[in-house]
Design an enzyme around this catalytic site. Structure first.
Site, PDB file in Angstrom:
ATOM      1  N   GLY A  45       1.276  -4.047   4.371  1.00 50.79           N
ATOM      2  CA  GLY A  45       2.068  -5.001   3.609  1.00 50.79           C
ATOM      3  C   GLY A  45       1.315  -6.303   3.450  1.00 50.79           C
ATOM      4  O   GLY A  45       0.452  -6.637   4.272  1.00 50.79           O
ATOM      5  N   GLN A  50       0.264 -15.192   1.993  1.00 49.59           N
ATOM      6  CA  GLN A  50      -0.918 -14.826   2.791  1.00 49.59           C
ATOM      7  C   GLN A  50      -2.217 -14.922   2.008  1.00 49.59           C
ATOM      8  O   GLN A  50      -3.300 -14.860   2.601  1.00 49.59           O
ATOM      9  CB  GLN A  50      -0.774 -13.406   3.337  1.00 49.59           C
ATOM     10  N   CYS A  92      -0.219  -8.585  12.070  1.00 52.38           N
ATOM     11  CA  CYS A  92      -0.130  -9.324  10.812  1.00 52.38           C
ATOM     12  C   CYS A  92      -1.543  -9.667  10.371  1.00 52.38           C
ATOM     13  O   CYS A  92      -2.356 -10.097  11.186  1.00 52.38           O
ATOM     14  CB  CYS A  92       0.682 -10.598  11.021  1.00 52.38           C
ATOM     15  N   LEU A  93      -1.826  -9.490   9.083  1.00 52.33           N
ATOM     16  CA  LEU A  93      -3.175  -9.784   8.580  1.00 52.33           C
ATOM     17  C   LEU A  93      -3.511 -11.268   8.729  1.00 52.33           C
ATOM     18  O   LEU A  93      -4.687 -11.634   8.728  1.00 52.33           O
ATOM     19  CB  LEU A  93      -3.294  -9.357   7.109  1.00 52.33           C
ATOM     20  N   HIS A 134       9.186  -7.759   7.834  1.00 51.40           N
ATOM     21  CA  HIS A 134       7.989  -8.566   8.111  1.00 51.40           C
ATOM     22  C   HIS A 134       7.572  -9.354   6.862  1.00 51.40           C
ATOM     23  O   HIS A 134       7.304 -10.559   6.927  1.00 51.40           O
ATOM     24  CB  HIS A 134       6.860  -7.641   8.577  1.00 51.40           C
ATOM     25  N   GLU A 135       7.517  -8.654   5.718  1.00 45.35           N
ATOM     26  CA  GLU A 135       7.043  -9.326   4.494  1.00 45.35           C
ATOM     27  C   GLU A 135       8.062 -10.336   3.976  1.00 45.35           C
ATOM     28  O   GLU A 135       7.687 -11.416   3.509  1.00 45.35           O
ATOM     29  CB  GLU A 135       6.706  -8.288   3.410  1.00 45.35           C
ATOM     30  N   HIS A 138       7.771 -13.517   5.725  1.00 40.57           N
ATOM     31  CA  HIS A 138       6.675 -14.368   5.218  1.00 40.57           C
ATOM     32  C   HIS A 138       7.168 -15.273   4.084  1.00 40.57           C
ATOM     33  O   HIS A 138       6.749 -16.424   3.981  1.00 40.57           O
ATOM     34  CB  HIS A 138       5.535 -13.499   4.660  1.00 40.57           C
TER      35      HIS A 138
HETATM   36 ZN    ZN Z   1       2.193 -10.576   8.096  1.00 42.94          ZN
END
Ligand code: ZN
Length: 169
Positions: A45, A50, A92-93, A134-135, A138
């Protein structure tokens, strides 16, 4: 085009993102770039903040880990309802190399618009429910570490602080 992914500590990750209001070719290009960026980083995701773009837009592809998974674009998404609870390791990226057992609802129903502005409702469970939560977090300026115990969260923050000081973040 592959965008650089912004890391924890960048103010864009703490902001509530702006709604998507125009569903045009530019948005389609952005979505394609977000998928490309996400695949290059081996994520399931990615949310627009991000890549430094504060818009209510995210992409998810759970087929990366499950052939029967789902690939989707969520514009202006909201969680409509949740059910149950699951705890699994999450990362998480924007927090590379940090993973932690994170509680999430087992099942989540989300309402959103697709890349053309068409509204839809989607129910998912397991990884898909986790990825949606999660997304969408963000887009509301939240990271998964906010769902951890204060002890665990502070430990991650301290380690990031050390990496920042060392110029490795
Ligand atoms: Zn993330």
């Amino acid at each position: 085009m592959i965008y650089p992914i912004v890391k924890y500590g960048n103010p864009v990750l703490g902001k509530i993102a702006e709604p998507v209001t125009t569903f045009d070719a530019e948005l389609e290009k952005l979505v394609a770039d977000m998928f490309e960026t996400m695949y290059a980083a081996h994520g399931v995701g990615l949310a627009a903040p991000q890549i430094g773009i504060s818009r209510q837009l995210c992409v998810i592809d759970t087929t990366v880990t499950d052939k029967l998974g789902t690939k989707l674009v969520l514009a202006n998404p909201a969680v409509v309802s949740t059910e149950g609870r699951q705890v699994a390791e999450e990362g998480c990226l924007s927090l590379p190399d940090f993973r932690a057992d994170t509680p999430r609802p087992e099942r989540t129903t989300v309402r959103a618009q697709d890349v053309h502005g068409q509204e839809f409702t989607l129910s998912g469970q397991g990884l898909l429910a986790r990825a949606c939560c999660h997304e969408i977090d963000h887009l509301n300026g939240k990271l998964f570490i906010q769902h951890l115990s204060a002890l665990k969260r502070d430990s991650i923050k301290r380690k990031v602080g050390k990496l920042v000081k060392a110029g490795e973040w």
